[in-house]
Design a protein around this motif. Structure first.
Motif, PDB file in Angstrom:
ATOM      1  N   PRO A  22       0.897  -1.302   0.033  1.00  0.00           N
ATOM      2  CA  PRO A  22      -0.100  -0.079   0.078  1.00  0.00           C
ATOM      3  C   PRO A  22       1.014   1.430   0.047  1.00  0.00           C
ATOM      4  N   HIS A  23       2.063   1.094   0.166  1.00  0.00           N
ATOM      5  CA  HIS A  23       3.090   2.235   0.598  1.00  0.00           C
ATOM      6  C   HIS A  23       3.868   2.371  -0.874  1.00  0.00           C
ATOM      7  N   PRO A  24       4.153   3.696  -1.345  1.00  0.00           N
ATOM      8  CA  PRO A  24       5.041   3.630  -2.481  1.00  0.00           C
ATOM      9  C   PRO A  24       6.599   3.621  -2.113  1.00  0.00           C
ATOM     10  N   ARG A  25       7.055   3.666  -0.780  1.00  0.00           N
ATOM     11  CA  ARG A  25       8.315   3.310  -0.574  1.00  0.00           C
ATOM     12  C   ARG A  25       8.266   2.888   1.000  1.00  0.00           C
ATOM     13  N   ALA A  26       8.934   2.076   1.124  1.00  0.00           N
ATOM     14  CA  ALA A  26       8.810   1.384   2.376  1.00  0.00           C
ATOM     15  C   ALA A  26       9.928   0.363   2.648  1.00  0.00           C
ATOM     16  N   ARG A  27      10.281  -0.040   3.989  1.00  0.00           N
ATOM     17  CA  ARG A  27      11.146  -1.367   4.189  1.00  0.00           C
ATOM     18  C   ARG A  27      10.171  -2.095   4.923  1.00  0.00           C
ATOM     19  N   ILE A  28      10.439  -3.413   4.193  1.00  0.00           N
ATOM     20  CA  ILE A  28       9.632  -4.532   5.086  1.00  0.00           C
ATOM     21  C   ILE A  28      10.250  -5.171   6.098  1.00  0.00           C
ATOM     22  N   ALA A  29       9.660  -4.846   7.314  1.00  0.00           N
ATOM     23  CA  ALA A  29      10.176  -5.068   8.537  1.00  0.00           C
ATOM     24  C   ALA A  29      10.141  -6.950   8.702  1.00  0.00           C
ATOM     25  N   ARG A  30       8.925  -7.152   8.456  1.00  0.00           N
ATOM     26  CA  ARG A  30       8.356  -8.570   8.749  1.00  0.00           C
ATOM     27  C   ARG A  30       7.287  -8.905   8.008  1.00  0.00           C
ATOM     28  N   ILE A  31       7.196 -10.080   7.454  1.00  0.00           N
ATOM     29  CA  ILE A  31       6.049 -10.674   7.024  1.00  0.00           C
ATOM     30  C   ILE A  31       5.469 -11.898   7.653  1.00  0.00           C
ATOM     31  N   ASP A  32       4.305 -11.894   8.208  1.00  0.00           N
ATOM     32  CA  ASP A  32       3.621 -13.068   8.775  1.00  0.00           C
ATOM     33  C   ASP A  32       2.611 -13.567   7.920  1.00  0.00           C
ATOM     34  N   VAL A  33       2.819 -14.926   7.731  1.00  0.00           N
ATOM     35  CA  VAL A  33       2.034 -15.508   6.862  1.00  0.00           C
ATOM     36  C   VAL A  33       1.389 -16.632   7.408  1.00  0.00           C
ATOM     37  N   GLU A  34       1.540 -16.824   8.663  1.00  0.00           N
ATOM     38  CA  GLU A  34       0.934 -17.897   9.477  1.00  0.00           C
ATOM     39  C   GLU A  34      -0.562 -17.969   9.379  1.00  0.00           C
ATOM     40  N   ALA A  35      -1.260 -16.845   9.691  1.00  0.00           N
ATOM     41  CA  ALA A  35      -2.943 -16.818   9.894  1.00  0.00           C
ATOM     42  C   ALA A  35      -3.450 -17.177   8.422  1.00  0.00           C
ATOM     43  N   ALA A  36      -2.795 -16.668   7.285  1.00  0.00           N
ATOM     44  CA  ALA A  36      -3.077 -16.838   6.139  1.00  0.00           C
ATOM     45  C   ALA A  36      -2.960 -18.380   5.710  1.00  0.00           C
ATOM     46  N   ARG A  37      -1.702 -18.935   6.179  1.00  0.00           N
ATOM     47  CA  ARG A  37      -1.627 -20.375   5.657  1.00  0.00           C
ATOM     48  C   ARG A  37      -2.591 -21.131   6.407  1.00  0.00           C
ATOM     49  N   ALA A  38      -3.096 -20.890   7.598  1.00  0.00           N
ATOM     50  CA  ALA A  38      -4.038 -21.490   8.457  1.00  0.00           C
ATOM     51  C   ALA A  38      -5.560 -21.528   7.951  1.00  0.00           C
ATOM     52  N   ALA A  48      -3.912 -23.124  -0.315  1.00  0.00           N
ATOM     53  CA  ALA A  48      -2.988 -24.285  -0.465  1.00  0.00           C
ATOM     54  C   ALA A  48      -1.691 -23.580  -0.551  1.00  0.00           C
ATOM     55  N   ALA A  49      -1.379 -22.308  -0.742  1.00  0.00           N
ATOM     56  CA  ALA A  49       0.076 -21.891  -0.625  1.00  0.00           C
ATOM     57  C   ALA A  49      -0.027 -20.516  -0.354  1.00  0.00           C
ATOM     58  N   VAL A  50       0.803 -19.922   0.222  1.00  0.00           N
ATOM     59  CA  VAL A  50       1.183 -18.474   0.655  1.00  0.00           C
ATOM     60  C   VAL A  50       2.765 -18.524   0.665  1.00  0.00           C
ATOM     61  N   LEU A  51       3.068 -17.573  -0.496  1.00  0.00           N
ATOM     62  CA  LEU A  51       4.297 -17.306  -0.888  1.00  0.00           C
ATOM     63  C   LEU A  51       4.918 -15.844  -0.642  1.00  0.00           C
ATOM     64  N   THR A  52       5.894 -15.818  -0.174  1.00  0.00           N
ATOM     65  CA  THR A  52       6.735 -14.233  -0.240  1.00  0.00           C
ATOM     66  C   THR A  52       8.217 -14.642  -0.793  1.00  0.00           C
ATOM     67  N   ALA A  53       8.868 -13.358  -0.609  1.00  0.00           N
ATOM     68  CA  ALA A  53      10.149 -13.349  -1.406  1.00  0.00           C
ATOM     69  C   ALA A  53      11.119 -14.731  -0.513  1.00  0.00           C
ATOM     70  N   ALA A  54      10.661 -14.833   0.744  1.00  0.00           N
ATOM     71  CA  ALA A  54      11.687 -15.866   1.465  1.00  0.00           C
ATOM     72  C   ALA A  54      11.206 -17.367   0.545  1.00  0.00           C
TER      73      ALA A  54
END
Lengths: 151, 281, 774
Positions: C50-66, C71-77
């Motif tokens: 949602p931001h034009p310029r930002a640092r991503i400090a943390r991404i939490d995908v656990e709730a989404a995966r649950a 079937a899949a939630v993928l991030t840069a990791a």
């Protein structure tokens, strides 16, 4: 829910917030109506509901129970195209074609009510259908041509 | 999200009384956008487009327009208001006019609702019905803010009513496209020569539909001077003054569709044109 | 053997023949990418910054995966490689890793059992951003003190054209600043793709794209797969106009299919489409034109800043085009043009029809009108006087070969029939749809002034600057039920423009067979290059032509061997022989066609960098309600050098469609940005021309065949979008007397007459990095 789609009674499991467009495309195997804007601003999903031209993306499917729906698929077939479909092909009115089903339905609806429309009437009747490819010139030709075929 | 398709008015009113969290669905042209974009997930939906009573209208000196009359039908059958027909013709596209209704316009209550300035200028009454009875609310009291009205959750908009105001009425809508556009500014003007009444209302120029009382008074005086039953010839100075008064009545903002400065300016222009046209008629 | 009188072939080169994909498209039977489905398919969705310029400090995908059904939630990791993608510069990861550079940048992707679940899962992904101040002014981004948005700085590309004496002086000089806003291609068909995992660990992707092989290259690299394990098949494309040149969902949908081992489909909605693809570059242009008192151009100097947004896309070539064609189709002895593409935190910009030539044409054509006014000359005469002629050099020093019929186009266009005169003030019944504002009832003639003006523009056809530009075609001539049938396979993307019909008509003409089947393009054959740069007729048409001629030669050899025909068929004549000995086995030939090499760009851009040039002139007539600022374009007339019209009706369709996009940019189309955020990502507020905005077009097809092109047919797609915009704006100037130095023209600009000012002082021709804030 039940609909009469293209003359055939159909039943479909419908998710409660789904539009008629989604139901036609995803549940009833009628992908001819296109989804391009989801808010009634492009006319690509035009269908007739109880004879009235509407955007199927703006019809709540669950609220359309029992209605009569006509889609582009019923206007004509490969063997027996509707005069509007023939005219669109002959007039060069089809490029990418994504808007074409909506235009065909809207143009057929126009000619049903007004078999000999003036140019101004054609333009106003099709102002709810966006085409990004043709600049509309060939589409207007097609509708004039279809009017000649029909009358 | 249960969807109830009401066939009778009492059935609809009972549903509303029983479930205050119900969202009313008329033509669907507003609500469906919210649903398609996932911006709204109503608890329950009540479809009112098949209620016969809402689809009936009556002409004559007192006009009644059923809330579920579509713009397309209104244009085919006549609305008992020339300005309302002009406004209906500017609504969206043929597809939108085939589904959308005046009741829906009232229900959504957007400041950009095309028919609303006309209803305001006509001094129309919004007829609200609930299981407890009927309320008749003048439009001026009906709309309280952007997408806000005095309609209670158990009430259904069943009709709009107004006195036939004669032929001297018009609607003008300004948008940056020549069709299918949301109003950047709009104006309805009604000169009811028989009742010696003037109504001027502005759309897309404030949080609600705004009346322009000073401008109305100014036109009344002009009509008094010229004679209500005679053509009104507008001088350049009078036209400028009318424009000034109308612009002053607006409370526009800058948004993605237009600037407040432009809205004020253009309202003045279209007010002058509207009066020149009506006065000459 | 009997030789019966046969009907002539229908649909050969030069005929306005219907195209084979038209009937199914009118019946709703044509399968677009968004119509594809597979049993057991999952639905993908994308989480965007949602931001034009930002640092991503943390991404939490656990709730989404649950969530059930996810079937899949993928991030840069989860990316299999850290390889970046990009059309010309590899500068973007498929999913943002650590930093986001524009609002809308993909951060996570999910696959779920249905689209609603997928959207829910996207909402359930928690991302902590450290929001940074966005750099949204491209001129400021070039300043040495600006925050560096990429490791290699904020300059994507820097192109200088130095021609003749860059410091030349002239009797009469006009100078101004111009602005072009960001335009969206807005193809009607939203981005869509269906990826199916293959048993060999690879993936097959059905996708709507402009260039299958370029997608393939980027996808395979980012997936860490050899290219042979990634197969692409063209799905029905609902328009492109540059928006499908770049990778959008291609890598994502393949990642999800490989992660879940199930077919996955992604279909963007309109709002996501606005955020998902690149746009036409917004531009700031500072121009100075100098001429003798007689009206001969002496110099053009320009500084151009193109806003590339968060990632480079094709910015480097767009910048080169803006510079190379920045003086227009005129004889200009001295030029200094400096164009720079800047990284900012705005949405990325890349290809759109006209590709850099649009932005500079708006400025130089406005300048030509200013110059005419300063000289007291007729603007059409000034253009004619300075028009490029055969053999003249453009400001890159390259001579125009083939033909440069610029003066001819100007003269012809100016002489095309004008529209009916304006209606005047109307009392009583009136056709409102013919007036500015339409049924909005704004005017019945009040305040309406008419204006007419002409503009001319040009650009290159095909790829330039030493790019290895080629297309591959396979033509197979077979016997089916006693009839000859030609099958044509290329990887050329039919995006609506009509390359299918071009291939059909060429094969019919060359082979003399009525039935031609153009097969679904895929990556089993060599690249066709992109459906862009007005190049497919030239390149893929050329490849089909060459392959057909090889097939024909083999046919002739076989015929001779069998001595069964009296003569080989002439062009346009049906094969009328006993086919069995000729086509059993079928004849198949695959040919790769290249245009002649072009030179690489040097430091002053003085080289033969382009293969050919396309020219068009446009004359616009407008009615403007000067009191409300509402414009009704009444007519556009155009003369365009098409070389040779393979299908005149299809060419007219390209011209009219391109003009509609030019009209959109002139008076309504603008992606509105505020602090890097898009404010009108919908068809409600991003306005496209309707039937009541687009006027009748008078098309004058001028045929100066190019010696290198098939049948002489030049590309036709882009010129209509180049000079139509400046013609319309000039007509509005003529009607209103306003300066109008920015497109799209807004009602405010007409009513209040305020010019657009960037706030930067810039000497035209100087390095845009030296701009000084006023």
């Amino acid at each position: 829910m039940r609909l009469v789609v293209n003359g055939t009674p159909r039943e479909a499991d419908v998710r409660e917030h789904e539009s008629l467009l989604t139901v036609l495309r995803e549940r009833l195997g009628l992908p001819g109506s296109k989804n391009a804007c989801e808010q009634g601003e492009c006319g690509s999903c035009s269908v007739l509901v109880d004879g009235e031209l509407v955007c199927s993306c703006l019809v709540l499917a669950a609220a359309a129970d029992g209605r009569r729906v006509e889609t582009v698929e019923a206007l004509g077939s490969a063997e027996r195209p509707h005069p509007v479909q023939r005219a669109f092909v002959e007039a060069g009115a089809v490029q990418c074609g994504f808007c074409t089903p909506g235009f065909v339905v809207a143009a057929a609806a126009l000619l049903r009510e007004n078999p000999e429309p003036t140019d101004a009437e054609i333009r106003e009747a099709l102002a709810g259908n966006i085409c990004r490819c043709t600049g509309y010139g060939t589409i207007l030709d097609a509708v004039r041509r279809a009017a000649r075929i029909t009358t | 999200m249960p969807v109830l398709i009401a066939r009778r008015l009492d059935e609809a009113l009972d549903e509303l009384a029983a479930h205050p969290d119900t969202t009313v669905l008329a033509g669907g042209t507003d609500l469906m956008v919210e649903l398609n974009f996932g911006r709204a997930r109503p608890a329950r939906v009540l479809a009112v487009d098949r209620i016969d009573e809402l689809r009936q209208s009556a002409g004559g000196s007192r006009v009644r327009l059923g809330a579920a009359v579509t713009y397309a039908r209104l244009l085919r059958d006549g609305a008992g208001s020339r300005a309302l027909e002009e406004a209906a013709r500017t609504v969206g596209s043929p597809q939108i006019r085939g589904a959308g209704t005046v009741g829906g316009n009232l229900g959504t209550c957007s400041p950009a609702g095309d028919t609303l300035p006309v209803l305001a200028a006509l001094d129309a009454v919004v007829v609200l019905r609930s299981a407890r009875g009927e309320r008749r609310v003048p439009f001026a009291e009906f709309m309280t803010g952007p997408k806000r009205s005095v309609r209670r959750s158990d009430e259904l908009i069943v009709a709009a009513e107004w006195d036939d105001a004669g032929p001297a009425q018009t609607f003008v809508k300004v948008g940056t496209r020549n069709a299918m556009v949301i109003a950047v500014a709009s104006l309805a003007m009604v000169i009811d020569r028989a009742r010696r009444r003037v109504g001027i209302a502005l759309g897309s120029c404030g949080p609600t539909i705004l009346r322009a009382p000073d401008a109305e008074r100014f036109v009344r005086v002009l009509c008094d001077e010229a004679g209500w039953d005679r053509p009104l010839r507008l001088s350049e100075a009078e036209r400028t003054e009318l424009g000034r008064l109308v612009s002053a009545a607006a409370r526009p903002i800058d948004d993605v569709r237009g600037t407040s400065a432009y809205r004020r300016h253009v309202l003045g222009v279209i007010a002058g044109r509207a009066l020149a046209r009506l006065g000459a008629a | 053997m009997t030789v019966a009188a046969r009907p002539r072939l229908r649909g050969v080169v030069g005929e306005s023949a219907p195209r084979s994909d038209a009937p199914p498209k009118t019946q709703g039977a044509f399968a677009y990418a968004s119509d594809l489905a597979r049993e057991g398919m999952l639905h993908g969705a994308t989480l965007r910054s949602p931001h034009p310029r930002a640092r991503i400090a943390r991404i939490d995908v656990e709730a989404a995966r649950a969530l059930p059904g996810v079937a899949a939630v993928l991030t840069a990791a989860d990316l299999p490689t850290k390889v970046k993608f990009g059309l010309m510069k590899l500068d973007q990861l498929p999913l943002a890793d650590g930093r986001v550079r524009y609002a809308g940048e993909p951060v996570a992707i999910v696959a779920a059992e249905d689209p609603e679940r997928a959207r829910e899962a996207v909402r359930a992904v928690r991302v902590e951003y450290e929001v940074l101040p966005a750099v949204t002014d491209p001129v400021a981004a070039l300043h040495p003190d600006a925050p560096r948005l990429h490791d290699d700085g904020n300059v994507i590309e820097d192109v200088r054209v130095v021609h003749g004496d860059p410091d030349a002086r002239a009797d009469v000089v006009v100078e101004d600043e111009y602005e072009v806003a960001m335009q969206d291609q807005a193809p009607l068909g939203p981005e869509a793709g269906l990826a199916i995992p293959d048993p060999d660990g690879g993936v097959t992707l059905h996708v709507a794209t402009q260039w299958l092989h370029e997608d393939l290259r980027q996808i395979a690299a980012c997936l860490g797969l050899p290219e042979r394990k990634v197969r692409l098949v063209l799905a029905g494309v609902g328009g492109a106009f540059g928006a499908r040149e770049d990778v959008t969902l291609q890598i994502h949908v393949c990642l999800l299919a490989l992660a879940t081992r199930r077919p996955v489909r992604i279909v963007y909605g309109r709002e996501e489409s606005f955020h998902g693809h690149v746009h036409r570059h917004a531009a700031r242009l500072w121009y100075a034109h100098g001429a003798t008192r007689d009206g001969d151009l002496v110099f053009v100097r320009a500084s151009i800043v193109l806003d590339g947004g968060g990632y480079a896309s094709s910015s480097s070539a767009v910048v080169a085009n803006a510079a190379c064609f920045g003086a227009g189709p005129y004889r200009v002895p001295n030029a200094l043009i400096h164009a720079v593409g800047a990284y900012t935190n705005n949405p990325p910009a890349g290809a759109m029809r006209g590709f850099g030539a649009v932005q500079s044409c708006f400025a130089y054509e406005a300048q030509m009108d200013r110059l005419a006014a300063a000289l007291g000359m007729d603007p059409v005469a000034l253009r004619g006087r300075n028009a490029l002629r055969d053999g003249d050099r453009i400001v890159t020093g390259q001579a125009v070969e083939g033909s440069a019929p610029v003066a001819d186009l100007i003269r012809r266009c100016a002489a095309l029939p004008p529209p009916a005169p304006p209606p005047g003030l109307i009392a009583g019944e009136v056709d409102l749809t013919a007036l500015p504002g339409g049924v909005g009832n704004v005017t019945r003639g009040e305040g309406v002034r008419r204006g007419t003006a002409l503009a001319v523009g040009f650009k290159n056809a095909c790829y330039s600057h030493a790019f290895d530009d080629f297309s591959t075609a396979r033509v197979r001539l077979v016997r089916e039920r006693g009839e000859p049938v030609a099958y044509v396979l290329t990887a050329a993307a039919e995006v609506g423009q009509g390359i299918v019909g071009v291939c059909e008509q060429i094969a019919r003409t060359e082979l003399g067979v009525q039935r031609v089947v153009v097969e679904t393009p895929d990556t089993s054959i060599g690249s066709a290059g992109s459906s862009s740069a007005s190049r497919q007729t030239w390149m893929t048409g050329g490849a089909v032509l060459a392959a057909c001629r090889e097939v024909k030669a083999e046919l002739a050899r076989r015929a001779e061997a069998h001595d069964r025909v009296r003569r080989t068929p002439r062009d346009g004549e049906p094969v009328d022989v006993d086919l069995a000995p000729l086509l059993d086995p079928p004849i198949e030939r695959t040919v790769t066609h290249r245009h002649r090499p072009t030179e690489p760009r040097d430091a002053t851009t003085q080289n033969a960098g382009h293969v050919a040039f396309l020219f068009a002139a446009h004359r616009a007539t407008v009615d403007v309600d000067v009191e409300t600022g509402i414009v009704k374009v009444v007519q556009v007339a155009t003369s365009q050098d098409v070389g040779k019209a393979i299908n005149p009706l299809a060419v007219v369709g390209q011209l009219e469609g391109g003009i509609a996009q030019g009209l959109g940019l002139a008076v309504m189309e603008e992606v509105r940005l505020q602090g890097g955020l898009m404010r009108n990502a919908s068809f409600t507020d991003y306005l496209l021309p309707t039937t009541l905005d687009m006027p009748p077009v008078v098309c004058d097809l001028v045929e100066h065949p190019h010696p290198d092109a098939p049948y002489g047919a030049k590309g036709v797609g882009e010129p209509p979008t180049i000079s139509s915009t400046p013609a319309i704006v000039a007509a509005i100037r003529a009607a209103t007397g306003r300066e109008l130095n920015r497109v799209p023209v807004r009602p405010d600009d007409i009513v209040f007459g305020t010019a657009a000012r960037s706030g930067w002082r810039m000497r035209p021709g100087a390095d845009p990095r030296t701009a000084v804030r006023m």
